[in-house]
Design a protein around this motif. Structure first.
Motif, mmCIF file in Angstrom:
data_model
loop_
_atom_site.group_PDB
_atom_site.id
_atom_site.type_symbol
_atom_site.label_atom_id
_atom_site.label_comp_id
_atom_site.label_asym_id
_atom_site.label_seq_id
_atom_site.Cartn_x
_atom_site.Cartn_y
_atom_site.Cartn_z
ATOM 1 N N TYR A 113 -12.951 -2.387 -4.241
ATOM 2 C CA TYR A 113 -12.647 -1.693 -5.342
ATOM 3 C C TYR A 113 -11.592 -1.141 -5.410
ATOM 4 O O TYR A 113 -11.045 -0.127 -5.061
ATOM 5 C CB TYR A 113 -13.788 -0.254 -5.010
ATOM 6 C CG TYR A 113 -13.649 0.874 -6.463
ATOM 7 C CD1 TYR A 113 -14.565 0.399 -6.910
ATOM 8 C CD2 TYR A 113 -13.732 2.021 -6.385
ATOM 9 C CE1 TYR A 113 -14.444 1.507 -8.626
ATOM 10 C CE2 TYR A 113 -13.526 2.741 -7.432
ATOM 11 C CZ TYR A 113 -14.085 2.279 -8.586
ATOM 12 O OH TYR A 113 -14.521 3.163 -9.886
ATOM 13 N N ALA A 114 -10.333 -2.224 -6.104
ATOM 14 C CA ALA A 114 -9.532 -1.007 -6.351
ATOM 15 C C ALA A 114 -9.041 -1.857 -7.762
ATOM 16 O O ALA A 114 -9.878 -2.833 -8.999
ATOM 17 C CB ALA A 114 -8.393 -2.451 -5.531
ATOM 18 N N HIS A 115 -8.249 -1.733 -8.495
ATOM 19 C CA HIS A 115 -7.559 -1.840 -9.759
ATOM 20 C C HIS A 115 -7.135 -3.237 -9.745
ATOM 21 O O HIS A 115 -6.642 -4.083 -8.955
ATOM 22 C CB HIS A 115 -6.293 -1.147 -10.456
ATOM 23 C CG HIS A 115 -6.054 -1.030 -11.656
ATOM 24 N ND1 HIS A 115 -5.553 -1.741 -12.196
ATOM 25 C CD2 HIS A 115 -6.202 -0.614 -12.959
ATOM 26 C CE1 HIS A 115 -4.989 -2.530 -13.914
ATOM 27 N NE2 HIS A 115 -5.372 -0.788 -14.115
ATOM 28 N N PRO A 116 -7.643 -3.832 -11.086
ATOM 29 C CA PRO A 116 -7.262 -5.576 -11.102
ATOM 30 C C PRO A 116 -5.831 -6.541 -10.782
ATOM 31 O O PRO A 116 -5.705 -6.653 -10.091
ATOM 32 C CB PRO A 116 -7.511 -6.167 -12.299
ATOM 33 C CG PRO A 116 -8.499 -5.067 -12.738
ATOM 34 C CD PRO A 116 -8.312 -4.143 -12.231
ATOM 35 N N VAL A 117 -4.877 -4.824 -11.079
ATOM 36 C CA VAL A 117 -3.981 -4.913 -10.932
ATOM 37 C C VAL A 117 -3.022 -4.760 -9.294
ATOM 38 O O VAL A 117 -2.191 -5.639 -8.554
ATOM 39 C CB VAL A 117 -3.345 -3.779 -11.376
ATOM 40 C CG1 VAL A 117 -1.481 -3.754 -11.256
ATOM 41 C CG2 VAL A 117 -2.391 -3.857 -13.392
ATOM 42 N N GLU A 118 -3.700 -3.443 -8.665
ATOM 43 C CA GLU A 118 -3.655 -4.094 -7.992
ATOM 44 C C GLU A 118 -3.959 -4.745 -6.992
ATOM 45 O O GLU A 118 -3.481 -5.475 -5.662
ATOM 46 C CB GLU A 118 -4.455 -2.523 -6.819
ATOM 47 C CG GLU A 118 -3.787 -1.935 -5.296
ATOM 48 C CD GLU A 118 -4.823 -1.217 -4.968
ATOM 49 O OE1 GLU A 118 -4.580 -0.606 -3.907
ATOM 50 O OE2 GLU A 118 -5.063 -0.373 -5.496
ATOM 51 N N HIS A 119 -5.241 -5.672 -6.924
ATOM 52 C CA HIS A 119 -6.076 -6.689 -6.707
ATOM 53 C C HIS A 119 -4.497 -7.522 -6.569
ATOM 54 O O HIS A 119 -4.725 -8.425 -5.281
ATOM 55 C CB HIS A 119 -7.152 -6.966 -7.066
ATOM 56 C CG HIS A 119 -7.751 -8.440 -6.863
ATOM 57 N ND1 HIS A 119 -8.313 -7.935 -5.264
ATOM 58 C CD2 HIS A 119 -7.831 -8.969 -6.892
ATOM 59 C CE1 HIS A 119 -9.354 -9.313 -4.611
ATOM 60 N NE2 HIS A 119 -8.680 -9.478 -5.956
ATOM 61 N N HIS A 176 0.806 -1.283 0.512
ATOM 62 C CA HIS A 176 -0.281 0.552 0.420
ATOM 63 C C HIS A 176 1.125 1.640 0.236
ATOM 64 O O HIS A 176 0.351 2.372 -0.605
ATOM 65 C CB HIS A 176 -1.098 -0.298 1.176
ATOM 66 C CG HIS A 176 -1.793 1.392 1.741
ATOM 67 N ND1 HIS A 176 -2.735 1.878 2.164
ATOM 68 C CD2 HIS A 176 -2.221 2.014 0.061
ATOM 69 C CE1 HIS A 176 -3.593 2.764 2.035
ATOM 70 N NE2 HIS A 176 -3.886 3.123 1.055
ATOM 71 N N ARG A 177 1.808 1.126 0.648
ATOM 72 C CA ARG A 177 2.740 2.678 1.024
ATOM 73 C C ARG A 177 3.395 2.663 -0.196
ATOM 74 O O ARG A 177 3.659 3.770 -0.794
ATOM 75 C CB ARG A 177 3.332 2.460 2.379
ATOM 76 C CG ARG A 177 4.625 3.557 1.897
ATOM 77 C CD ARG A 177 5.333 3.704 3.849
ATOM 78 N NE ARG A 177 5.610 5.500 4.116
ATOM 79 C CZ ARG A 177 6.792 5.132 4.568
ATOM 80 N NH1 ARG A 177 7.014 4.568 5.508
ATOM 81 N NH2 ARG A 177 7.235 6.943 5.032
ATOM 82 N N LEU A 182 -1.281 -7.602 -7.151
ATOM 83 C CA LEU A 182 -0.202 -7.564 -6.769
ATOM 84 C C LEU A 182 -0.273 -7.547 -4.951
ATOM 85 O O LEU A 182 1.008 -6.932 -4.018
ATOM 86 C CB LEU A 182 0.247 -7.179 -6.946
ATOM 87 C CG LEU A 182 1.094 -6.724 -8.809
ATOM 88 C CD1 LEU A 182 1.569 -5.493 -8.994
ATOM 89 C CD2 LEU A 182 1.643 -7.727 -8.543
ATOM 90 N N VAL A 183 -1.071 -6.769 -4.585
ATOM 91 C CA VAL A 183 -1.291 -6.712 -3.216
ATOM 92 C C VAL A 183 -2.167 -7.014 -2.782
ATOM 93 O O VAL A 183 -2.593 -7.665 -1.561
ATOM 94 C CB VAL A 183 -1.393 -4.967 -2.942
ATOM 95 C CG1 VAL A 183 -2.178 -3.638 -1.532
ATOM 96 C CG2 VAL A 183 -0.192 -4.143 -3.601
ATOM 97 N N ASN A 184 -3.721 -6.651 -2.532
ATOM 98 C CA ASN A 184 -4.611 -7.123 -1.903
ATOM 99 C C ASN A 184 -4.380 -9.347 -1.915
ATOM 100 O O ASN A 184 -4.886 -9.509 -0.496
ATOM 101 C CB ASN A 184 -5.929 -6.738 -2.200
ATOM 102 C CG ASN A 184 -6.225 -5.500 -2.724
ATOM 103 O OD1 ASN A 184 -5.277 -4.464 -2.139
ATOM 104 N ND2 ASN A 184 -7.161 -4.833 -3.264
ATOM 105 N N PHE A 185 -4.595 -9.518 -2.317
ATOM 106 C CA PHE A 185 -4.469 -11.029 -2.728
ATOM 107 C C PHE A 185 -3.459 -11.429 -2.016
ATOM 108 O O PHE A 185 -3.724 -12.507 -1.124
ATOM 109 C CB PHE A 185 -4.897 -11.502 -3.770
ATOM 110 C CG PHE A 185 -4.093 -13.081 -4.359
ATOM 111 C CD1 PHE A 185 -5.873 -13.946 -3.865
ATOM 112 C CD2 PHE A 185 -3.408 -13.544 -4.591
ATOM 113 C CE1 PHE A 185 -5.932 -15.187 -4.293
ATOM 114 C CE2 PHE A 185 -3.205 -15.198 -4.627
ATOM 115 C CZ PHE A 185 -4.565 -16.080 -4.528
ATOM 116 N N PRO A 186 -1.975 -10.692 -2.494
ATOM 117 C CA PRO A 186 -1.009 -11.683 -1.668
ATOM 118 C C PRO A 186 -1.548 -11.699 -0.218
ATOM 119 O O PRO A 186 -0.743 -12.093 1.180
ATOM 120 C CB PRO A 186 0.063 -11.260 -1.763
ATOM 121 C CG PRO A 186 -0.104 -10.721 -3.857
ATOM 122 C CD PRO A 186 -1.701 -10.033 -3.552
#
Length: 287
Positions: free
Chosen positions: A146-152, A116-117, A154-158
């Protein structure tokens, strides 16, 4: 019995099912609360008189469906590689599961804070990826995904998967932690500080101000001193009062009545257009 073939598909289905079981009821409940805003509960709204537009609720729901499909693919890939145990004989005890959930929460905090940072430190990532999530300054539970699939990816899923993957846990850990993590992130975005529920002010402040509070629970923010603006703000004071004084709801209601605060239909939000990179990946239907 290690996960292979159809087992990977089963784990993906169970994980997305656990997410759906947590996400959609909470998203619907808090959306209904946002629109109804009963007088007796208005003192518990974090950002008084503020809610997302109807169009934004619909966009959040659509993005949640898209990211759910992406999660299915990602869980299938992880399960095919890591092959969690499905054996009934090795089903962990309640005590073991609690320890593994705690370890998963620590891994979640570390990954989410760092990812996130970075999204905030990089102008390109913020302007093309993370800004989508920050189109919302007063969130509701449906905005949690509600996040970009790239963010999901690389960030949210992991953030959710890292703990069980590192622990090499039983399949039950993957499913249970997915449910717990989804409930947590929904309550973080709820926008209502209801009695007996976790306080969402920490993440609400991040959406409102756009700075600080990068972690999920605040441990990394405390260690790296990235929550100081929040700590010394009235937001933190409200949380402290809520947990210190049993009279807090009544006191807050009286303060609101004195200030003649009312819940008004919010003005049309000034939402930024979708970032360039998003338009190449997602076609969002605008009303």
């Amino acid at each position: 019995v290690r996960c292979a073939g159809g087992r990977a598909e089963l784990l993906a289905a169970l994980a997305v099912g656990a997410y759906s079981l947590a996400f959609w009821p909470l998203a619907a409940a808090f959306a209904a609360l946002d629109f109804a805003a009963p007088q007796v509960l208005r003192p518990f709204k974090v950002q008084h008189g503020q809610r997302m537009s109807t169009q934004m609720y619909a966009k959040c729901a659509g993005m949640a469906l898209l990211n759910s499909a992406l999660s299915f693919v990602l869980v299938h890939a992880v399960a095919s590689w890591r092959r969690p145990d499905w054996s009934v004989e090795t089903l962990p005890s309640a005590a073991t599961l609690l320890l593994q959930l705690a370890a998963s929460a620590c891994a979640s905090e570390l990954w989410f804070y760092c990812g996130h940072r970075v999204m905030h430190l990089s102008d390109w990532l913020y302007n093309n990826v993370h800004y989508l999530h920050h189109q919302i300054s007063a969130p509701s539970a449906v905005a949690a995904l509600y996040a970009h699939p790239v963010e999901h990816a690389l960030v949210n899923f992991p953030t959710t998967a890292l703990g069980p993957v590192l622990l090499g846990g039983h399949a039950s850990l993957y499913v249970l932690w997915t449910f717990v993590a989804t409930v947590t992130v929904c309550l973080d975005h709820a926008g209502w500080h209801l009695p007996l529920l976790p306080a969402p002010e920490f993440h609400d402040f991040h959406h409102s101000e756009g700075v600080g509070n990068y972690g999920a629970v605040g441990l990394m923010d405390a260690a790296l001193r990235t929550a100081e603006k929040y700590t010394w703000s009235s937001w933190q004071g409200a949380v402290a009062a809520a947990y210190v004084s049993v009279d807090w709801p009544l006191d807050k209601a009286i303060q609101m009545a004195k200030a003649k605060l009312i819940y008004e239909e919010p003005a049309p939000p000034t939402e930024r257009a979708d970032a360039p990179l998003l338009s190449t990946l997602v076609i969002a239907a605008e009303p």
